[in-house]
Design an enzyme around this catalytic site. Sequence first.
Site, mmCIF file in Angstrom:
data_model
loop_
_atom_site.group_PDB
_atom_site.id
_atom_site.type_symbol
_atom_site.label_atom_id
_atom_site.label_comp_id
_atom_site.label_asym_id
_atom_site.label_seq_id
_atom_site.Cartn_x
_atom_site.Cartn_y
_atom_site.Cartn_z
ATOM 1 C CB CYS A 117 0.488 -7.758 -5.161
ATOM 2 S SG CYS A 117 0.794 -6.356 -3.738
ATOM 3 C CG HIS A 246 0.939 -11.745 -3.952
ATOM 4 N ND1 HIS A 246 2.067 -11.368 -3.788
ATOM 5 C CD2 HIS A 246 -0.092 -10.973 -3.258
ATOM 6 C CE1 HIS A 246 2.067 -10.260 -3.006
ATOM 7 N NE2 HIS A 246 0.630 -10.020 -2.619
ATOM 8 C CG ASN A 276 2.551 -8.321 0.024
ATOM 9 O OD1 ASN A 276 3.258 -8.403 -1.126
ATOM 10 N ND2 ASN A 276 1.360 -8.046 0.090
HETATM 11 O O1 UT7 Z 1 -0.698 -7.946 -1.592
HETATM 12 C C1 UT7 Z 1 -2.197 -7.794 -1.647
HETATM 13 C C2 UT7 Z 1 -2.401 -6.635 -0.383
HETATM 14 N N1 UT7 Z 1 -2.633 -7.076 0.849
HETATM 15 C C3 UT7 Z 1 -3.064 -8.173 1.319
HETATM 16 O O2 UT7 Z 1 -3.487 -9.232 0.653
HETATM 17 C C4 UT7 Z 1 -3.328 -8.229 2.622
HETATM 18 C C5 UT7 Z 1 -5.040 -8.537 2.939
HETATM 19 N N2 UT7 Z 1 -5.450 -8.375 4.581
HETATM 20 C C6 UT7 Z 1 -4.852 -8.908 5.350
HETATM 21 O O3 UT7 Z 1 -4.007 -9.516 5.323
HETATM 22 C C7 UT7 Z 1 -5.590 -8.648 6.830
HETATM 23 O O4 UT7 Z 1 -6.749 -7.995 6.561
HETATM 24 C C8 UT7 Z 1 -4.577 -7.714 7.726
HETATM 25 C C9 UT7 Z 1 -3.510 -8.414 8.237
HETATM 26 C C10 UT7 Z 1 -4.297 -6.491 7.023
HETATM 27 C C11 UT7 Z 1 -5.636 -7.313 9.044
HETATM 28 O O5 UT7 Z 1 -5.946 -8.635 9.673
HETATM 29 P P1 UT7 Z 1 -7.484 -8.878 10.038
HETATM 30 O O6 UT7 Z 1 -7.497 -10.161 10.893
HETATM 31 O O7 UT7 Z 1 -8.287 -8.385 8.984
HETATM 32 O O8 UT7 Z 1 -7.887 -7.756 11.408
HETATM 33 P P2 UT7 Z 1 -8.640 -6.575 11.024
HETATM 34 O O9 UT7 Z 1 -8.255 -5.483 9.950
HETATM 35 O O10 UT7 Z 1 -10.135 -7.161 10.954
HETATM 36 O O11 UT7 Z 1 -8.635 -5.790 12.367
HETATM 37 C C12 UT7 Z 1 -8.842 -6.661 13.600
HETATM 38 C C13 UT7 Z 1 -8.275 -5.777 14.757
HETATM 39 C C14 UT7 Z 1 -8.590 -4.223 14.670
HETATM 40 O O12 UT7 Z 1 -8.785 -3.659 15.906
HETATM 41 P P3 UT7 Z 1 -10.256 -3.232 16.430
HETATM 42 O O13 UT7 Z 1 -10.699 -2.434 15.341
HETATM 43 O O14 UT7 Z 1 -10.994 -4.541 16.167
HETATM 44 O O15 UT7 Z 1 -9.932 -2.930 17.709
HETATM 45 C C15 UT7 Z 1 -7.282 -3.536 13.968
HETATM 46 O O16 UT7 Z 1 -7.064 -2.254 14.343
HETATM 47 O O17 UT7 Z 1 -6.974 -5.590 14.791
HETATM 48 C C16 UT7 Z 1 -6.147 -4.389 14.707
HETATM 49 N N3 UT7 Z 1 -4.859 -4.496 14.052
HETATM 50 C C17 UT7 Z 1 -3.814 -4.624 14.805
HETATM 51 N N4 UT7 Z 1 -3.593 -5.147 15.967
HETATM 52 C C18 UT7 Z 1 -2.357 -5.507 16.349
HETATM 53 C C19 UT7 Z 1 -4.604 -4.170 12.967
HETATM 54 N N5 UT7 Z 1 -3.290 -4.260 12.688
HETATM 55 C C20 UT7 Z 1 -2.846 -4.534 13.789
HETATM 56 C C21 UT7 Z 1 -1.561 -4.938 14.243
HETATM 57 N N6 UT7 Z 1 -1.541 -5.314 15.561
HETATM 58 N N7 UT7 Z 1 -0.469 -4.893 13.468
#
Ligand code: UT7
Length: 319
Positions: A117, A246, A276
């Site tokens: 990215c 980005h 993205n």
């Molecule tokens: O281009 C560069 C690469 N990418 C990025 O820059 C992305 C960077 N990361 C992010 O944007 C975020 O970390 C995410 C959007 C991927 C995740 O958001 P978050 O607020 O950091 O959530 P998390 O990973 O802390 O997960 C919180 C909860 C988890 O459930 P538990 O373990 O608390 O029960 C996940 O399993 O949210 C859950 N979760 C979802 N729930 C509903 C993860 N994805 C989803 C989803 N829908 N799509």
Amino acid sequence: MAIRARIVSVGTALPEKIVGNDHFATYLDTSDEWIVRRTGIKQRRFVDDPKSPTATSDLGSIAAKNAIDKAGIDPATIDAVICATFSPDNFFPSTACAISNKVGASKSFAFDISAACAGFVYGLTIANSLILSGQCKTVLLVGAEVVSRTLDFNDRSTCILFGDGAGAIVLRGEEGERGILSCECFSDGSLGDILKLPVPWNGSPSMFMNGTEVFKNAVRLMTDVTRKAICSARLEFADINLLVPHQANIRIIQAMGEYLGLSEDRVVVNVERFGNTSAASIPIALAEAWDSGRISEGDLVVFAGLGGGLTVGGAVARF
Ligand code: UT7
């Protein structure tokens, strides 16, 4: 007077098919509400059918032709074609070679770069160096991705984030004040495992991401590299008209804006409509800002990207 690499034009290509968040909620434990709240993304574009023959070079060459037309140049005058992508047509020949053929850049040398990215800013750094060294006068830089081919559509934490698309710019060496003023790139291979797409013969063929770790590093490193790029251009934040970051997650962009003290009207955001698109996200956002009149002659624009590697890049340009 010194030669600078001026960004002469920008073009884009976006697939027609729009996929809203509700699509994922039909088969995954997710919802439109969660995706919008945690990422800001409402929809993304995907090439028609994952099995259809739309290639990364198809999207890339449409964006490139668009940029070449806007620049009003003969494609045979392009000296180099650089394509930033992690979803190439093939390992080789390069996607850049295919694009140069499709757009008629018949006298160019062409190659791909792998910086995920951050690929657009890395490509900008290389294009700038080729022009400043005197090796090239005109460079076509393309960021193009068919990310949908690399996703596990049963992994709700990654598949909802990405989209397909391409953006391209024409850079030309010219005397004057307009052009690239600074480029700052940095890589940290020790964090390579938090975001990766393994080769198909070495593990899962789909993208893996530790979202929380990538998120934390993205805010920290993209903020740092933006500061460094502005500093090495011998500018201050007050001088900057627009930040084109980005587009990965609205919360990353907002956190950067807060750390840097930039008000919302000085930050370009379109992640809600395209998700993205990796190496394509900065040129697509740049095109929207430029075409809608948010960038005028003389304006100072800072770019910032981060991707798997980890790779980080920032650059300042005077338009
Ligand atoms: O281009 C560069 C690469 N990418 C990025 O820059 C992305 C960077 N990361 C992010 O944007 C975020 O970390 C995410 C959007 C991927 C995740 O958001 P978050 O607020 O950091 O959530 P998390 O990973 O802390 O997960 C919180 C909860 C988890 O459930 P538990 O373990 O608390 O029960 C996940 O399993 O949210 C859950 N979760 C979802 N729930 C509903 C993860 N994805 C989803 C989803 N829908 N799509």
